[in-house]
Design an enzyme around this catalytic site. Structure first.
Site, short mmCIF file in Angstrom:
data_model
loop_
_atom_site.label_atom_id
_atom_site.label_comp_id
_atom_site.label_asym_id
_atom_site.label_seq_id
_atom_site.Cartn_x
_atom_site.Cartn_y
_atom_site.Cartn_z
N GLY A 190 0.77 -1.24 0.00
CA GLY A 190 0.00 0.00 0.00
C GLY A 190 0.80 1.29 0.00
CD GLU A 224 1.28 1.02 6.76
OE1 GLU A 224 1.56 0.86 5.56
OE2 GLU A 224 0.95 0.08 7.51
CG ASP A 225 -1.26 1.91 3.19
OD1 ASP A 225 -1.05 1.62 4.38
OD2 ASP A 225 -1.84 1.11 2.41
CG ASP A 259 -8.41 1.11 10.39
OD1 ASP A 259 -8.99 1.88 11.17
OD2 ASP A 259 -9.01 0.19 9.80
CG PHE A 302 -12.12 0.35 2.99
CD1 PHE A 302 -11.35 -0.23 4.00
CD2 PHE A 302 -11.77 0.09 1.67
CE1 PHE A 302 -10.28 -1.06 3.71
CE2 PHE A 302 -10.70 -0.73 1.36
CZ PHE A 302 -9.96 -1.31 2.38
CB VAL A 303 -9.88 5.77 1.51
CG1 VAL A 303 -10.85 6.72 2.19
CG2 VAL A 303 -8.70 5.47 2.42
NE ARG A 353 -2.04 -3.02 -3.98
CZ ARG A 353 -2.13 -3.09 -2.64
NH1 ARG A 353 -2.06 -1.99 -1.92
NH2 ARG A 353 -2.27 -4.25 -2.05
P1 IMP Z 1 -4.05 -1.47 10.78
O1 IMP Z 1 -3.14 -2.60 11.15
O2 IMP Z 1 -5.48 -1.76 11.13
O3 IMP Z 1 -3.60 -0.13 11.31
O4 IMP Z 1 -4.11 -1.38 9.23
C1 IMP Z 1 -3.08 -1.00 8.46
C2 IMP Z 1 -3.23 -1.60 7.07
O5 IMP Z 1 -4.60 -1.86 6.73
C3 IMP Z 1 -2.76 -0.62 6.04
O6 IMP Z 1 -1.42 -0.87 5.72
C4 IMP Z 1 -3.67 -0.87 4.86
O7 IMP Z 1 -3.11 -1.82 4.00
C5 IMP Z 1 -4.95 -1.45 5.44
N1 IMP Z 1 -6.06 -0.47 5.52
C6 IMP Z 1 -6.60 0.09 6.63
N2 IMP Z 1 -7.59 0.94 6.33
C7 IMP Z 1 -7.67 0.95 4.98
C8 IMP Z 1 -8.50 1.68 4.04
O8 IMP Z 1 -9.38 2.51 4.35
N3 IMP Z 1 -8.26 1.40 2.71
C9 IMP Z 1 -7.32 0.51 2.30
N4 IMP Z 1 -6.52 -0.16 3.13
C10 IMP Z 1 -6.70 0.06 4.47
MG MG Z 2 -4.16 -3.38 1.89
#
Ligand code: IMP
Ligand code: MG
Length: 181
Positions: free
Chosen positions: A46, A101-102, A105, A154-155, A167
């Site tokens: 991402g 990081e992208d 969340d 969700f984006v 992507r």
């Molecule tokens: P976390 O571990 O829940 O913080 O999530 C991090 C990963 O979840 C990111 O590197 C993304 O790949 C994916 N992610 C979380 N939210 C989104 C979203 O809104 N769109 C796309 N990918 C997301």
């Molecule tokens: Mg992803």
């Protein structure tokens, strides 16, 4: 554009992205002035688009490396289990590291990576995330550099996917919930 047919609105335009990425690059450059060989780690897949743009705004003798993690699969919610799919090539001991990081969340992915890097003896570990969704947080995790705070939707686009698609959208868009519900 055909790629936009599954999105319901543009949250951040390509112009806004490029302006903010330049600011982040300048800020990181200033903060790491005294670092000898900082290591910039792209969390695949991402962050790849953001990473490529960001490093060209960082005026430091940096080294790049890539890490692969996954926790989502074909879902819009974290499984809660972070998997390391591709490890770094570079040693971390004694290095200043910036994880790129992208999106943050739940925070579980970055917490896992940060802990791993600290265990390996990195001198410092900073987090630079293009997006932050504070409403989704499930662990205490704060990014050092954040591009944009966004609501709990969700984006996709600018590197972010749903089930490996979208992507290549040039902007960050809200995905139509019809696609995943
Ligand atoms: P976390 O571990 O829940 O913080 O999530 C991090 C990963 O979840 C990111 O590197 C993304 O790949 C994916 N992610 C979380 N939210 C989104 C979203 O809104 N769109 C796309 N990918 C997301
Ligand atoms: Mg992803």
């Amino acid at each position: 554009m055909k790629l936009h047919q599954d999105t319901i609105k543009t949250l951040i335009t390509a112009d806004q992205l490029s302006a903010r990425v330049a600011e982040l690059g300048a800020q990181i450059t200033a903060d790491l002035q005294d670092s000898e060989r900082p290591l910039f780690v792209c969390n695949l897949r991402g962050a790849s688009v953001f990473f490529a743009d960001l490093i060209r705004h960082v005026d430091l003798p940096l080294v790049i490396d890539f890490l692969g993690t996954s926790s989502y699969g074909a879902s819009t919610k974290t499984s809660g289990e972070v998997r390391l799919q591709k490890d770094l090539t570079e040693p971390l001991f004694g290095r200043d590291v910036v994880i790129v990081e992208d999106i943050i969340d739940s925070g579980l992915t970055l917490k896992y990576i940060k802990t791993l890097f600290e265990t390996r003896g990195a001198k410092s570990v900073r987090i630079c995330s293009l997006l932050d969704k504070p409403s989704g947080r499930r662990t205490e995790l704060v990014g050092d550099y954040i591009g944009f705070e966004i609501p709990g939707e969700f984006v996709v686009g600018y590197g972010l996917d749903y089930d490996e698609r979208y992507r290549n959208l040039p902007d960050v868009c809200v995905l139509d919930p019809k696609v995943y519900s």
